[in-house]
Design an enzyme around this catalytic site. Structure first.
Site, PDB file in Angstrom:
ATOM      1  N   ASP A   1       0.865  -1.165   0.000  1.00  0.00           N
ATOM      2  CA  ASP A   1       0.000   0.000   0.000  1.00  0.00           C
ATOM      3  C   ASP A   1       0.919   1.237   0.000  1.00  0.00           C
ATOM      4  O   ASP A   1       2.147   1.144   0.113  1.00  0.00           O
ATOM      5  CB  ASP A   1      -0.954  -0.038   1.209  1.00  0.00           C
TER       6      ASP A   1
HETATM    7  C1  GLC Z   1      -4.446   4.098  -0.234  1.00  0.00           C
HETATM    8  C2  GLC Z   1      -5.304   2.918   0.153  1.00  0.00           C
HETATM    9  C3  GLC Z   1      -5.313   1.828  -0.862  1.00  0.00           C
HETATM   10  C4  GLC Z   1      -5.226   2.415  -2.255  1.00  0.00           C
HETATM   11  C5  GLC Z   1      -3.856   3.065  -2.385  1.00  0.00           C
HETATM   12  C6  GLC Z   1      -3.675   3.738  -3.746  1.00  0.00           C
HETATM   13  O1  GLC Z   1      -3.714   4.557   0.868  1.00  0.00           O
HETATM   14  O2  GLC Z   1      -5.052   2.329   1.426  1.00  0.00           O
HETATM   15  O3  GLC Z   1      -6.534   1.081  -0.678  1.00  0.00           O
HETATM   16  O4  GLC Z   1      -5.374   1.388  -3.228  1.00  0.00           O
HETATM   17  O5  GLC Z   1      -3.605   4.003  -1.365  1.00  0.00           O
HETATM   18  O6  GLC Z   1      -4.558   4.797  -3.884  1.00  0.00           O
END
Ligand code: GLC
Length: 734
Positions: free
Chosen positions: A283
């Site tokens: 993430d």
């Molecule tokens: C965010 C979220 C994740 C998402 C990623 C990209 O922090 O936790 O679910 O896919 O960043 O946007």
């Protein structure tokens, strides 16, 4: 020119005889590429950066253009539209040394441009075909906009509505979360990767992100392995079994080790136990966060920890880009580990067909034809109707008559921007149909609209206008709830009431004596007993997306008889949280006649509305269940049936639920467990025998010694309308 090179390589390998399986020519192309790549280029494939979508449209931080040209970045997210992705792809395949195509990802969670109900709302439909179709439409539009990869489905089990991301999943039940996970992966990946209407799925957030302590975002997750394997792991496993191409690590720690550096989760369980063969992406900056987690002294160490654990791609943290070469030179990571990660990533690009035609997803004509099409809007409207849950309908105030004089009140009545909820990708409120618009399109009886108050703040000056309008009406429709930003990421709440003066507004409107139809728009279960008490009818409308107003009008005027049922328990107060249907009995189950039993001094144990609950404009009657045998053993199939009759005066759809209870186990067992559902449609007076099948495998669990299996003994079975309804029948597993 790049396409020609890779087409030539791919063609060459594919001509090694038509008997050569795709995987072999894929392997040979990837392996041949690896032999050509520098360490920096390999690490570039492990690097994912975001582009920015400013008001002026897509932008990219200048350094990234050079990163792409130098092969230091192999994937981008938040980059979409056929034109922008073509521009970026050209940089990679025409200006970089090896011309390896970029991978484009985006959070297409519940629609790309045609926005569907939030995932928690879709889960309330209990319609797996509709849920799969929703993901299919999202994938079709996303792929038409140049995207290859969506960061979905989110399959985190959620039992705590204080956590804002409950809006993104399928609620509190493991069995249902598994079915929804499978349907969403099928929907996103469609007929297979490489089709220009399919995107690679990314099951997230692995693992157990939905169980933060106290419901506070990014909070610590600590649970027994039994609890994890029984409740939280299965939806990720289901998504992997369904063929999800990638997995995203969670921000949280699990059993003391952050998921992004957790080898047990990422390698032992995900790869060795579940057989996952795709790639793992972190993430957003989750590798960097291993330092504040306190498991790495610096970012270089964090990168080594993540690679050793099983991470393949670094989202936005630039840790691999900055430090992995030094770690390699210091002998703290191996080239074999890097090659393994790069191979997994290149294989996905190959399967998407990007080496043969890097621009295959950048077709502006297809983009124009498919996005926000009438067909997609119709699918969104159908999904929205099915996601609506009727929670109360006193005196049959619903469905509304088309000639009834309606006062339409509340801060969400004519709001469009909130309707797309959180994680709404390229969706726009301007494409939405508001509740007010939907009602006006259906009924001549709308007298007018008054906001009454804002979503937040303590200004009651709008009450007088709202009350005056209400007094002229036969029925008041009041739309209240949360702002979209109050759920989703970084949106935990300590209260589950309506923000601002909305509850006071409902009370003031109730005092007019006009029947209130409360339409709730929210991203999580709410604890609103006073609102429910004052309303004649309560409709849970979640965030229904682009076609919200039309879907609500369909339901409120009875063109669609509501069939939704809650995928998460609604508490009476936040003090009950976490509250969920499949609780344990304890050694002192509640007894109203004894002080010394499991209860509160100041509230009942029961929820405001139980899991699986939802009303209809008609009514359904259930017979006691019957079984094909009173005893059964492994290898047998037990049939469990009940008569369901439509006892009302209009046709309706009922979500019939099958629950079991293991009376005695080597460990404590839940008082009910959902094991199946069937959506049936009955005409007035019609009755149908609904039959489920159960086998010994359905009754397996993690036993005292952590082996997974069933145990002989007595089981209660219910076929009923929700988790607090029905009478069981008892059978014996031998
Ligand atoms: C965010 C979220 C994740 C998402 C990623 C990209 O922090 O936790 O679910 O896919 O960043 O946007």
């Amino acid at each position: 020119m790049a396409a020609a090179i890779f087409a030539g390589i791919a063609l060459f390998f594919s001509f090694q005889g038509s008997s050569v399986p795709l995987s072999s020519s894929e392997d040979r192309l990837v392996d041949s590429l690896l032999t050509l790549m520098t360490v920096e280029e390999k690490i570039g494939q492990m690097t994912l950066f975001t582009t920015d979508w400013e008001a002026t449209g897509p932008t990219i931080r200048e350094g990234y253009r050079e990163d792409i040209r130098q092969g230091r970045c192999g994937a981008l997210f938040n980059s979409h539209t056929a034109a922008f992705t073509r521009e970026l792809q050209r940089l990679a395949v025409e200006e970089s040394r090896l011309k390896i195509p970029l991978l484009f990802g985006y959070d297409v969670i519940h629609g790309y441009k045609t926005i569907f109900p939030i995932p928690l709302a879709e889960a309330a439909s209990w319609d797996l075909e509709a849920i799969e179709r929703s993901a299919r439409v999202a994938a079709t539009e996303a792929a038409a906009a140049g995207l290859h990869w969506t960061f979905a489905p989110m399959v985190d089990l959620t039992r705590d509505p204080r956590w804002g991301r409950v809006m993104e999943g399928a609620g509190e039940d493991t069995w249902w979360a598994c079915r929804v996970a499978e349907a969403r992966v099928r929907g996103f990946q469609g007929k297979g990767l490489g089709h220009t209407d399919a995107v690679a799925a990314c099951v997230k957030h692995y693992a157990a992100y939905g169980a933060p302590t106290a419901g506070r975002e990014y909070g610590t997750v600590d649970m027994s392995e039994r609890f994890f394997r029984e409740y939280y792991l299965p939806p990720y496993a289901a998504a992997v079994r369904a063929g999800a191409a990638t997995v995203m690590t969670a921000f949280n720690d699990y059993d003391g080790v952050p998921a992004t550096g957790n080898r047990y989760l990422l390698t032992d369980v995900l790869r060795r136990e579940l057989g996952f063969t795709g790639f793992v992406v972190t993430d957003y900056t989750a590798i960097n966060e291993l330092v504040p987690h306190g498991v790495a002294r610096n970012e270089q160490e964090a990168g080594e920890l993540a690679l050793h654990a099983g991470v393949d791609m670094d989202m936005q943290g630039a840790v691999f880009q900055q430090y992995l070469k030094a770690s390699l030179e210091a002998g703290r990571v191996s080239m074999a580990q890097i090659d393994t990660a790069v191979r997994r990533i290149l294989k996905l690009k190959y399967r998407l067909g990007l080496f043969e035609d890097p621009y295959k997803f950048c077709d502006p004509e297809r983009e124009k034809r498919l996005i926000l099409s009438a067909e997609h809007r119709a699918a969104a409207r159908d999904m929205a109707r099915k996601s609506i849950v009727l929670l109360k309908n006193e005196g049959q105030v619903l469905p509304l008559s088309r000639t009834a004089r309606l006062a339409v009140i509340g801060p969400l009545a004519d709001n469009k921007d909130e309707l797309i909820g959180s994680w709404s990708a390229a969706g726009s409120g301007s494409d939405c149909v508001s509740l007010l618009e939907g009602l006006r399109a259906t009924s001549r009886g709308v007298l007018g609209h008054a906001k009454g108050c804002e979503l937040e703040g303590n200004d009651r000056r709008g009450f007088a206008e709202a009350i005056a309008l209400a007094k002229k009406a036969d029925v008041v429709v009041v739309a209240v709830g949360e702002a979209a930003y109050m759920s989703g990421e970084a949106a935990s709440r300590t209260q589950l009431s309506l923000p601002g003066e909305q509850e006071a507004l409902v009370e003031a409107l109730a005092a007019t004596g006009r029947p209130l139809v409360v339409v709730l728009m929210n991203g999580r279960p709410l604890a609103i007993p006073n609102v429910v008490e004052r309303a004649a009818a309560v409709v849970e409308a979640w965030w229904l997306g682009t076609e919200a107003g039309n879907a609500l009008a369909d339901v409120l005027f009875g063109d669609y008889n509501p069939s939704g049922k809650l995928p998460m328990t609604f508490p009476r107060s936040v003090g009950q949280v976490p509250i969920f249907y499949n609780e344990k009995n304890t050694g002192r189950p509640f007894d109203p006649n004894s002080k010394w039993t499991s209860k509160y001094l100041d509230a009942p144990n029961s929820p405001l509305f139980p899991f699986g609950f939802g009303l209809s404009y008609t009514s359904f009657e259930y017979s006691l269940p019957t079984t094909s045998a009173l005893t059964f053993r492994a290898g047998d199939t037990l049939r469990v049936s009940a008569q369901v009759r439509n006892t009302g005066d209009r046709a309706g759809t009922e979500v019939v639920q099958l629950y079991v209870r293991d009376q005695v186990g080597s460990v404590t067992r839940p008082v009910r467990e959902l094991k199946g559902i069937q959506r049936i449609h009955l005409q007035p007076g019609e009755s149908r025998t609904v039959t489920f099948t159960l086998t010994e495998t359905d009754l397996r669990f993690y036993r005292r010694d952590m082996s997974f299996g069933s145990e002989p003994g007595a089981f209660d079975l219910w076929i009923c309308s929700h988790s607090a309804h029905g009478q069981p029948v008892r059978v014996e597993l031998q």
